[in-house]
Design an enzyme around this catalytic site. Structure first.
Site, PDB file in Angstrom:
ATOM      1  N   HIS A   1      42.593  47.351  41.786  1.00  0.00           N
ATOM      2  CA  HIS A   1      42.089  45.975  41.702  1.00  0.00           C
ATOM      3  C   HIS A   1      42.891  45.173  40.684  1.00  0.00           C
ATOM      4  O   HIS A   1      43.120  43.979  40.858  1.00  0.00           O
ATOM      5  CB  HIS A   1      40.601  46.000  41.322  1.00  0.00           C
TER       6      HIS A   1
ATOM      7  N   TYR B   1      29.984  44.720  49.732  1.00  0.00           N
ATOM      8  CA  TYR B   1      30.063  46.002  49.021  1.00  0.00           C
ATOM      9  C   TYR B   1      29.302  46.000  47.704  1.00  0.00           C
ATOM     10  O   TYR B   1      29.093  47.025  47.084  1.00  0.00           O
ATOM     11  CB  TYR B   1      31.520  46.429  48.807  1.00  0.00           C
TER      12      TYR B   1
ATOM     13  N   ALA C   1      42.329  37.352  48.363  1.00  0.00           N
ATOM     14  CA  ALA C   1      43.439  38.245  48.052  1.00  0.00           C
ATOM     15  C   ALA C   1      43.380  39.350  49.105  1.00  0.00           C
ATOM     16  O   ALA C   1      42.325  39.941  49.301  1.00  0.00           O
ATOM     17  CB  ALA C   1      43.251  38.828  46.661  1.00  0.00           C
TER      18      ALA C   1
END
Lengths: 467, 708
Positions: free
Chosen positions: B683, B521, B549
């Site tokens: 995030h 990304y 994560a």
């Protein structure tokens, strides 16, 4: 300066008063001599490229610029010169866009380079004796030598630049002395003649002659070794480039690619890469007449712009290009003082000066030791740029084989070094701790417009295509 | 001025001299596309004076010379000083005695035409842009036109006084072609003695077509042996070996073994191709020494007839002086160009073709070449760019075949083409996979040189918020290398990803940590994202622990949980193995039935039991990101069998498995995926949970590393 400065100022004032937006004159008075000895004989002559005396007159009218070069200047000719320039301007009915930019630091000044011994102090006899001694000493090194060609050149160039624009008159003066030397030895293998050479150069005077005596044996040994050279198996190899080969890569690979008159023509790929990685982070590249003290050092360029030290690549990232005055105006950037002419008779283009990579931290011996199989490249002879597609082609005289970190003594020659510039520059993984510059050569724009340049850098380790 | 110079010579008792005067005028035009960038004119007169001085050296009669420049605005005193200095210098120039030439009895060949420089310059520019207008596929990028008139006068002390007028119309232009894939240019120079607008227009048209062909050529021809065709100025460059080696100076110095009557193409008995017939062409009426110039036969059927040189070397060699020649004509051959092309590689454009007349080597980098092949009775033409040729005249001169067609410029007239058997076509451009492998190897080599004796066996990729492990007490750090220092290495741009390799020991294990990964990304290609894995492979890494994560998809998971990855779903991202396979790493179609090593899975479970940190198991799905998934997407993923979702890991596992590396994976569930809890995803939340899980993660990872 031994030129008619009063008449030059009068001409600039005259042209300005005739309605040109800007008028300037570059006056050049240069002596340049060349001495040579070889089997073909001895020679002492004024070098016609270096020994010049004349005037370049420029006027601008909006985006239209016109120039006239001549080597007589009398006040009775001012009107004729003005009319000629006016006619040239009027013939240009479809000029490229060019918006005037203001140039900082347009101060009057007089600048001179330093030297220990002026070549005229040594004299023609002294210089020829020195060259003859070097030649005889070299030829005595090995009976297989066919000839030894020794020559040296010096140029003592005085320039006066006078400009009037916006009502302001600027006057600058400079005098630059450089000297170069060259030893070339030849040995034959049947009809094929192998040669090896070493060059010497400085910003200074006849002190360069002292260095020439030290290398006779190594130059002789090098050409004899070439008699056993083989043709290389084409391929991509790990290579260590000696500073002269680094120099030609710097010059051809990126120097030409960042000449901003090529940006204006959309002929340089580099324009799209400003701010991006184009080389290994170990690479920092400079160009500038004030970036080093070598044969391309000066204080103002042939358009009166003060010389600079331009960092072109900083830690692998392309930062900026170099420019002459018109390309700076056209790209709306600050001119870098790279507007240079072959002589007062020729047009100014964006040209390199002293161009080099900064030093790193490695030792050349460690660099060689790090190679499992590859080559040490030395004795670069010529190169050709391709700023549009970032191709590079350089001719190198010697490739010394390295196996398991050691030189094997095998030599391959001649070598064509080719590649895609970013691939080559990004592949640099080691950089030695000392920079060496050589200013013995000239640089052309395409195949003409020769100007004195120096280039070099440290030893570099890179992956390079050899053929 | 000439009267002044002669007067000064006489006053200084300089009896032997030569004066060369050149009055030069020009009009110069510079264009960018069709617009004029600059216009210039010149009007310059220069005098070059050569003074000669006779003396004895070791009882041998010598004639030294020195050259000085004299300029029109020099005072009488300056002229005298220049001449005296030169005369003094000449006394040290120890050259054997020779005579200066006397006035010629024969009349020179002379061009009496007159041209207006401004008119001619603009006419030639017009010709260039007419060709440009007619071209649809390519265009003129820039052009320069120089129209020059030189009036030269040569005077010497033996009575020569010759004056002649020479015009030159030269310049260069750059043709450019832009296709969907390439933007290329061709640089072409021209030089004529007459303002030949038709010839220039034809030259421009050819160059425009050539530029387009170059734009269509994308690959280099395969390396191998070819019949190579060279044309025009490149052919002239090869033949120039003969005209250079027949110069008197080359012969006198022993650089050339040519003698009148010798066969100049090697061993005559081995000749299978053409024998050269070369005529030296007089392009100006008088030489620089003032001798009348005429066309002369230099070689006939390969046999040297004339050594050409000025008076000095002619006297030394005991031959007639001819003057120095720069232009020549060669005989045409027996084959049509179209016939010659069959099966041959026609190299049309080089970046810079060179011939070294000392070594006999010639070559250059190929910008455009055409390969003509017969297929099913038809000729197929392929276009190539890249690679180079490197030949020797000594190898090719036996088999040269010239075309019937002619070519002419201001220094060469003769066959348009020559066919040469060149044994080696040099290096190809690399194909993409080779290039990519070289990029990886290059980066690996850079790292090897930094880490020297440290040989990593395990690589651990530290995911979002888990990067601190590399800096923890569990690791005895040896060195770290920021990605930004590694050649061509992509750089991690995400917050929480430090962007460096850390090398160190965990227990006795040599470990390479990737502190910060490269994500798709961020705009990177799959090959960029897996580059660190492949670098690790080349550094000798055999085991890989991937951590990340992840968002919990399995409803039984909770933030802070660890999940042992037992399998993955890669269907939503591009494969890192697409494109040419890199055989150096693995096979074209690698098996993916056990990407995550059962042995490492067992070790993870044992470690979890030993330190008392619970580890769940499940399937990880890589989504492209950077946006988090929608609730509907999460429902879809759950129905596909995914237990956790994230934006990394899977392509790394594929590349590692392809390269034969044993892979293990652990996800830290930092949040529940969208739609499971009634809250939005961020995030910072991911990092916060990862930070909280850090202590357990460190214990677990240390134990795993020590035990695999």
């Amino acid at each position: 300066m031994d030129v008619k400065s009063n008449e030059i100022i009068s001409l600039v004032e005259y042209l300005y008063d005739k309605g040109f937006e800007e008028a300037s004159v570059l006056a050049v008075n240069a002596t340049g001599k060349r001495y040579s000895i070889s089997k073909t004989g001895m020679n002492v002559s004024d070098d016609p490229m270096l020994c010049t005396r004349g005037f370049m007159i420029r006027v601008t009218q909006g985006n239209k610029w016109a120039e006239h070069s001549c080597n007589t200047l009398n006040s009775e000719d001012f009107d004729k010169i003005s009319q000629n320039l006016q006619e040239l301007i009027s013939l240009n009915d479809n000029a490229t866009a060019c918006e005037r930019i203001s140039v900082e630091n347009e101060n009057d000044g007089a600048y001179f380079t330093k030297y220990e011994i002026h070549p005229t102090e040594v004299g023609d006899e002294g210089i020829l004796n020195c060259l003859e001694k070097v030649r005889n000493k070299t030829l005595a090194c090995d009976e297989r030598l066919m000839d030894c060609n020794v020559f040296c050149t010096y140029a003592d160039t005085a320039k006066l630049f006078v400009k009037k624009a916006g009502g302001q008159l600027v006057q600058k003066e400079q005098r630059v002395l450089w000297m170069t030397g060259f030893i070339s030895v030849m040995a034959s293998r049947g009809d094929e003649i192998k040669d090896y050479y070493k060059t010497y150069s400085n910003l200074g005077g006849a002190e360069v002659l002292r260095e020439m005596e030290n290398d006779c044996q190594s130059i002789a040994d090098s050409v004899v070794a070439l008699l056993d050279s083989k043709q290389i198996e084409p391929g991509e190899y790990e290579c260590i480039c000696a500073p002269d080969v680094t120099g030609i890569i710097v010059h051809e690979a990126f120097g030409h690619g960042v000449e901003m008159d090529m940006f204006v023509k959309k002929r340089a790929l580099a324009e799209e890469y400003v701010g991006k990685y184009v080389a290994s982070p170990l690479v920092t590249m400079h160009d500038g007449a004030r970036a080093a003290e070598q044969t391309a050092t000066y204080f103002f360029d042939d358009e009166g712009v003060d010389a600079t030290d331009t960092v072109i690549i900083e830690k692998g990232i392309l930062k900026r290009g170099i420019s002459d005055l018109r390309s700076a105006c056209q790209t709306k950037t600050t001119p870098t003082g790279n507007g240079r002419r072959e002589s007062y008779k020729r047009k100014a283009y964006t040209r390199m000066t002293n161009t080099f990579f900064e030093a790193g931290t490695d030792k050349p011996e460690d660099m060689i030791a790090s190679i499992k199989y590859g080559f040490l490249l030395e004795n670069a002879s010529s190169g050709m740029e391709d700023p549009k597609n970032w191709g590079i082609q350089c001719m190198v005289n010697v490739a010394k084989e390295i196996k398991d970190g050691k030189l094997t003594g095998k030599i391959f020659s001649p070598i064509i070094l080719t590649g895609y510039v970013p691939d080559l520059l990004k592949s640099i993984t080691m950089v030695s701790d000392k920079v060496q510059l050589s200013g013995s050569g000239y640089c052309g724009k395409g195949y003409k417009e020769w100007v004195k340049v120096s280039d070099g850098g440290p030893y570099i380790k890179a992956r390079i295509r050899l053929g | 001025m000439i009267t002044k110079i002669i007067k000064a010579l006489k006053e200084n008792n300089i009896d032997t001299y030569r004066i060369n005067c050149t009055q030069s005028k020009s009009v110069e035009l510079f264009f960018i596309k069709k617009q004029m960038d600059m216009i210039r004119s010149t009007d310059v007169t220069e005098y070059s004076v050569t003074v000669y001085r006779d003396f004895l050296h070791n009882d041998t009669k010598m004639r030294g010379h020195a050259v000085t420049m004299v300029f029109p605005d020099m005072t009488d005193e300056e002229i005298t000083r220049a001449l005296q200095d030169a005369y003094y210098a000449a006394s040290f120039v120890k050259n054997r005695f020779y005579e200066l030439p006397e006035p010629s009895t024969t009349l020179p060949q002379e061009n009496k035409k007159e041209y207006d420089l401004k008119v001619s310059a603009f006419e030639l520019a017009k010709a260039i842009f007419e060709a440009d207008e007619e071209s649809k596929k390519s265009f003129i990028n820039s052009a320069e036109v120089f129209a020059t008139q030189k009036i030269a006068r040569v005077i010497n002390s033996r009575g020569i006084d010759a004056e002649f007028n020479v015009y030159n119309f030269n310049g260069e232009f750059v043709t450019q072609a832009i296709t969907e894939t390439q933007d290329v240019e061709i640089h072409t120079a021209f030089s004529y003695n007459d303002p030949d607008r038709d010839q220039l227009k034809a030259k421009v048209s050819t160059a425009l077509a050539t530029a387009y062909d170059r734009a269509e050529a994308t690959k280099a021809a395969s390396a191998g042996k070819y019949d190579v065709i060279l044309t025009g100025e490149n052919l002239a460059m090869v033949l120039r070996y003969y005209t250079e080696r027949s110069r008197g100076a080359m012969v006198y110095a022993g650089y050339s073994t040519f003698k009148e009557g010798c066969f100049i193409q090697g061993n005559e008995e081995e000749i299978q191709g053409e024998r050269v017939n070369i005529t030296l062409k007089a392009t100006q009426p008088y030489s620089a020494e003032g001798m009348a110039m005429k066309d002369r036969i230099m070689a006939e059927n390969g046999v040297l007839k004339t050594i050409h040189c000025g008076k000095r070397f002619a006297d030394y060699l005991g031959i007639d002086a001819t003057g120095d020649y720069g232009a020549f004509e060669c005989n045409c051959g027996s084959e049509n160009f179209d016939e010659m092309k069959n099966g041959a590689l026609y190299v049309s454009v080089f970046s810079d073709f060179q011939m070294d007349s000392y070594t006999g080597q010639f070559g250059g980098e190929i910008r455009l070449a055409y390969l003509f092949e017969e297929k099913d009775g038809e000729t197929v033409v392929k276009k190539f760019t890249g690679g180079s040729i490197n030949g020797s005249i000594f190898d090719v001169q036996k088999t040269m075949v010239f075309s019937k067609e002619r070519y002419k410029d201001d220094s060469y007239e003769g066959p348009f083409a020559v066919k040469l058997k060149i044994s080696v076509l040099q290096v190809n451009k690399m194909d993409d996979s080779k290039k990519e492998y070289a990029r990886i190897e290059n980066a690996a080599q850079f790292i090897r040189e930094k880490i020297r004796d440290f040989a990593p066996e395990i690589m651990v990729v530290l995911g979002s918020g888990l990067g601190h492990f590399a800096q923890s007490e569990s690791v005895l750090k040896v060195c770290e290398i920021p990605y930004s220092q590694i050649p061509d290495m992509p750089v991690s741009t995400v917050s929480g990803h430090a962007g460096k390799f850390v090398f160190g020991y965990v227990g006795e294990a040599c470990v390479m940590f990737m502190q910060g990964r490269i994500h798709l990304y961020e705009g990177y290609r799959p090959c960029d994202a897996v580059m660190p894995i492949r670098i690790a492979s080349l550094l000798g890494v055999k085991k890989l622990i991937l951590t990340n994560a992840a968002g919990g998809v399995n409803l039984s998971f909770a933030p802070g949980d660890f999940m042992l990855i037992t399998d993955h779903i890669s269907s939503f991202v591009q494969s890192p193995l697409e494109g040419d396979n890199m055989e150096q790493f693995g096979t074209r179609f690698p098996d993916m039935s056990e990407v995550y090593s059962l042995r490492i899975q067992k070790a993870v479970k044992e470690a979890s039991l030993k330190i008392g940190v619970a580890v769940k198991s499940g399937v990880y799905l890589q989504a492209p990101g950077p946006q988090y998934e929608t609730p509907a997407e999460i429902r879809m993923m759950r129905s596909l069998g995914a237990d956790a979702v994230g934006m990394s890991t899977v392509i790394e596992a594929i590349a590692a498995h392809h390269a034969g590396i044993e892979v293990g994976g652990i996800s830290c569930i930092t949040n529940m995926a969208a739609g499971i809890l009634n809250q939005k995803l961020s995030h910072s939340e991911v990092k916060e949970i990862a930070d909280k899980a850090e202590a357990n993660f460190s214990k677990l990872l240390t134990e795993i590393i020590i035990n695999i």
